[in-house]
Design a protein around this motif. Structure first.
Motif, PDB file in Angstrom:
ATOM      1  N   THR A   2      78.985   4.061  25.425  1.00  0.00           N
ATOM      2  CA  THR A   2      80.418   3.967  25.221  1.00  0.00           C
ATOM      3  C   THR A   2      80.696   3.001  24.097  1.00  0.00           C
ATOM      4  N   GLY A   3      81.977   2.985  23.653  1.00  0.00           N
ATOM      5  CA  GLY A   3      82.338   2.035  22.632  1.00  0.00           C
ATOM      6  C   GLY A   3      82.209   2.612  21.249  1.00  0.00           C
ATOM      7  N   PRO A   4      82.326   1.765  20.208  1.00  0.00           N
ATOM      8  CA  PRO A   4      82.349   2.228  18.830  1.00  0.00           C
ATOM      9  C   PRO A   4      81.139   3.039  18.427  1.00  0.00           C
ATOM     10  N   ALA A   5      79.967   2.724  19.007  1.00  0.00           N
ATOM     11  CA  ALA A   5      78.760   3.439  18.597  1.00  0.00           C
ATOM     12  C   ALA A   5      78.802   4.901  18.985  1.00  0.00           C
ATOM     13  N   ALA A   6      79.638   5.275  19.938  1.00  0.00           N
ATOM     14  CA  ALA A   6      79.695   6.655  20.393  1.00  0.00           C
ATOM     15  C   ALA A   6      80.818   7.443  19.733  1.00  0.00           C
ATOM     16  N   THR A   7      81.622   6.798  18.886  1.00  0.00           N
ATOM     17  CA  THR A   7      82.721   7.500  18.246  1.00  0.00           C
ATOM     18  C   THR A   7      82.197   8.424  17.171  1.00  0.00           C
ATOM     19  N   ALA A   8      82.980   9.484  16.877  1.00  0.00           N
ATOM     20  CA  ALA A   8      82.550  10.499  15.927  1.00  0.00           C
ATOM     21  C   ALA A   8      83.130  10.256  14.533  1.00  0.00           C
ATOM     22  N   ARG A   9      83.876   9.179  14.331  1.00  0.00           N
ATOM     23  CA  ARG A   9      84.499   8.937  13.039  1.00  0.00           C
ATOM     24  C   ARG A   9      83.451   8.530  12.012  1.00  0.00           C
ATOM     25  N   THR A  10      83.527   9.143  10.825  1.00  0.00           N
ATOM     26  CA  THR A  10      82.597   8.787   9.753  1.00  0.00           C
ATOM     27  C   THR A  10      82.919   7.388   9.241  1.00  0.00           C
ATOM     28  N   PRO A  11      81.926   6.515   9.103  1.00  0.00           N
ATOM     29  CA  PRO A  11      82.194   5.155   8.602  1.00  0.00           C
ATOM     30  C   PRO A  11      82.696   5.201   7.166  1.00  0.00           C
ATOM     31  N   GLY A  12      83.480   4.193   6.806  1.00  0.00           N
ATOM     32  CA  GLY A  12      84.057   4.174   5.463  1.00  0.00           C
ATOM     33  C   GLY A  12      83.280   3.339   4.469  1.00  0.00           C
ATOM     34  N   PRO A  61      79.292   2.744  -6.657  1.00  0.00           N
ATOM     35  CA  PRO A  61      80.318   3.288  -5.750  1.00  0.00           C
ATOM     36  C   PRO A  61      79.942   4.660  -5.171  1.00  0.00           C
ATOM     37  N   ALA A  62      79.353   5.514  -5.992  1.00  0.00           N
ATOM     38  CA  ALA A  62      78.959   6.832  -5.502  1.00  0.00           C
ATOM     39  C   ALA A  62      77.856   6.712  -4.454  1.00  0.00           C
ATOM     40  N   MET A  63      76.914   5.815  -4.674  1.00  0.00           N
ATOM     41  CA  MET A  63      75.827   5.656  -3.711  1.00  0.00           C
ATOM     42  C   MET A  63      76.322   5.008  -2.418  1.00  0.00           C
ATOM     43  N   ALA A  64      77.290   4.123  -2.527  1.00  0.00           N
ATOM     44  CA  ALA A  64      77.858   3.528  -1.311  1.00  0.00           C
ATOM     45  C   ALA A  64      78.581   4.598  -0.502  1.00  0.00           C
ATOM     46  N   GLU A  65      79.303   5.472  -1.186  1.00  0.00           N
ATOM     47  CA  GLU A  65      80.002   6.543  -0.479  1.00  0.00           C
ATOM     48  C   GLU A  65      78.999   7.522   0.135  1.00  0.00           C
ATOM     49  N   LEU A  66      77.936   7.846  -0.604  1.00  0.00           N
ATOM     50  CA  LEU A  66      76.916   8.739  -0.066  1.00  0.00           C
ATOM     51  C   LEU A  66      76.280   8.125   1.177  1.00  0.00           C
ATOM     52  N   ASP A  67      76.012   6.831   1.148  1.00  0.00           N
ATOM     53  CA  ASP A  67      75.403   6.162   2.298  1.00  0.00           C
ATOM     54  C   ASP A  67      76.273   6.328   3.546  1.00  0.00           C
ATOM     55  N   ALA A  68      77.588   6.184   3.377  1.00  0.00           N
ATOM     56  CA  ALA A  68      78.496   6.293   4.518  1.00  0.00           C
ATOM     57  C   ALA A  68      78.604   7.738   5.011  1.00  0.00           C
ATOM     58  N   VAL A  69      78.712   8.685   4.084  1.00  0.00           N
ATOM     59  CA  VAL A  69      78.814  10.097   4.472  1.00  0.00           C
ATOM     60  C   VAL A  69      77.527  10.551   5.157  1.00  0.00           C
ATOM     61  N   PHE A  70      76.416  10.132   4.604  1.00  0.00           N
ATOM     62  CA  PHE A  70      75.097  10.463   5.142  1.00  0.00           C
ATOM     63  C   PHE A  70      74.937   9.913   6.558  1.00  0.00           C
ATOM     64  N   ALA A  71      75.259   8.640   6.748  1.00  0.00           N
ATOM     65  CA  ALA A  71      75.136   8.012   8.070  1.00  0.00           C
ATOM     66  C   ALA A  71      76.033   8.697   9.089  1.00  0.00           C
ATOM     67  N   GLY A  72      77.178   9.196   8.634  1.00  0.00           N
ATOM     68  CA  GLY A  72      78.106   9.830   9.552  1.00  0.00           C
ATOM     69  C   GLY A  72      77.494  10.988  10.320  1.00  0.00           C
ATOM     70  N   ARG A  73      76.558  11.692   9.711  1.00  0.00           N
ATOM     71  CA  ARG A  73      75.951  12.846  10.388  1.00  0.00           C
ATOM     72  C   ARG A  73      75.021  12.385  11.524  1.00  0.00           C
ATOM     73  N   TYR A  74      74.312  11.318  11.315  1.00  0.00           N
ATOM     74  CA  TYR A  74      73.495  10.769  12.404  1.00  0.00           C
ATOM     75  C   TYR A  74      74.387  10.238  13.519  1.00  0.00           C
ATOM     76  N   LEU A  75      75.457   9.553  13.153  1.00  0.00           N
ATOM     77  CA  LEU A  75      76.353   9.004  14.160  1.00  0.00           C
ATOM     78  C   LEU A  75      77.036  10.114  14.959  1.00  0.00           C
ATOM     79  N   LEU A  76      77.302  11.246  14.333  1.00  0.00           N
ATOM     80  CA  LEU A  76      77.845  12.393  15.058  1.00  0.00           C
ATOM     81  C   LEU A  76      76.846  12.900  16.098  1.00  0.00           C
ATOM     82  N   ALA A  77      75.565  12.921  15.738  1.00  0.00           N
ATOM     83  CA  ALA A  77      74.530  13.353  16.687  1.00  0.00           C
ATOM     84  C   ALA A  77      74.467  12.393  17.872  1.00  0.00           C
ATOM     85  N   VAL A  78      74.545  11.093  17.599  1.00  0.00           N
ATOM     86  CA  VAL A  78      74.539  10.093  18.673  1.00  0.00           C
ATOM     87  C   VAL A  78      75.752  10.280  19.574  1.00  0.00           C
TER      88      VAL A  78
END
Length: 296
Positions: A2-12, A61-78
């Motif tokens: 539970t908590g923030p780690a289980a949310t499906a929102r992509t990090p910014g 900036p592009a790599m920072a955005e890619l890092d966040a978008v990329f991580a979002g897919r793993y966090l969605l799986a979690v």
């Protein structure tokens, strides 16, 4: 979970990614297979974050955005797993076998990297290009720069997770596995998938078919990477000898008369190298059909 780690929102931001990964780490037992990969991913993300501030990338900036978008897919799986839903096929082996006692921690790390790099990364790069209105070629240089970061981190993690030298000789299937999977080869394959997806971007049906096939094929490789390695304990050899003794007994009782001389036993054929009955070598067990999750 539970908590923030289980949310499906992509990090910014990258810092938010780091925070979410730390929350996941704090909520899971150390031996949990997802926790093993999560620690590796956290180390990689911190290394990328540190390089964003020192001119390592051509377009930070592009790599920072890619890092966040990329991580979002793993966090969605979690988040999907925490909600009792099936994660994408590429992630299912790791979540299903996360508590299996016959899987080595290094296998969990490789399986997580396999899913995240070979499936999630191509989709994340295409998402980034759509968001920024650029072509994959515009981020290719920095994409390949990350290979150096990953190779450095992976090398350290492999050393940390490998068995002790005196046990490594008995873990031959694991050593073969380590030689068969490479983060550099995985990222090269992911870049090929980026190019294919980009060419298909105006063909929604073809894009969906390609993405589904990629998800499934990466999941199959994940199953192979997580094949449980059960240490050989001699029981298979004993069972085989018992069966042979029983067979000899039946032959003596039913197959000969008292005055018929017994034929000598045929010599046993030595086992082929690497077979499950070879002493002092681990054997591979079947994958369980039911999920084996650690409740968190």
């Amino acid at each position: 979970m539970t908590g923030p780690a289980a949310t499906a929102r992509t990090p910014g931001t990258v810092e938010e990614v780091v925070g979410r990964l730390r929350e996941i780490a704090a909520a899971l037992p150390l031996a949990d297979g997802v926790a093993v990969f999560n620690r590796l991913y956290l180390t990689v993300t911190e290394a990328v974050r540190d390089r964003l501030a020192v001119g390592y990338f051509a377009d930070p900036p592009a790599m920072a955005e890619l890092d966040a978008v990329f991580a979002g897919r793993y966090l969605l799986a979690v988040a999907a797993d925490a909600a009792g839903q099936e994660p994408p096929a590429c992630w299912r082996p790791l979540f299903a076998l996360r508590a299996h006692p016959g899987v080595h921690p290094l296998q969990f790390a490789l399986a997580g990297m396999n899913a995240h790099i070979q499936h999630d990364l191509p989709l994340a790069v295409v998402d980034l290009c759509r968001r920024r209105g650029c072509e994959p070629a515009d981020v290719e240089q920095d994409y390949h720069r990350i290979n150096g970061v990953l190779a450095e981190v992976e090398s350290v993690v492999r050393e940390q997770l490998l068995p002790e030298p005196e046990l490594l000789d008995r873990a031959e299937p694991l050593t073969h596995l380590l030689g068969a999977w490479s983060v550099e080869a995985a990222r090269e394959g992911a870049w090929s998938a980026v190019q294919a997806l980009w060419e298909l971007r105006r063909l929604p049906a073809a894009t969906r078919a390609f993405t589904a096939a990629l998800d499934g094929s990466v999941g199959l490789l994940g199953h192979a990477l997580l094949l449980p390695l059960v240490p050989y304990d001699g029981r298979d050899e004993q069972d085989r000898q018992d069966a042979q003794d029983a067979q000899h007994g039946r032959t003596e009782q039913h197959g000969r008369s008292d005055d018929t001389p017994a034929a000598p036993d045929a010599p046993e054929t030595p086992d082929a190298p690497g077979t499950p009955d070879t002493p002092d070598r681990p054997t591979a067990a079947r994958l369980p059909e039911s999920r084996n999750r650690t409740a968190v």
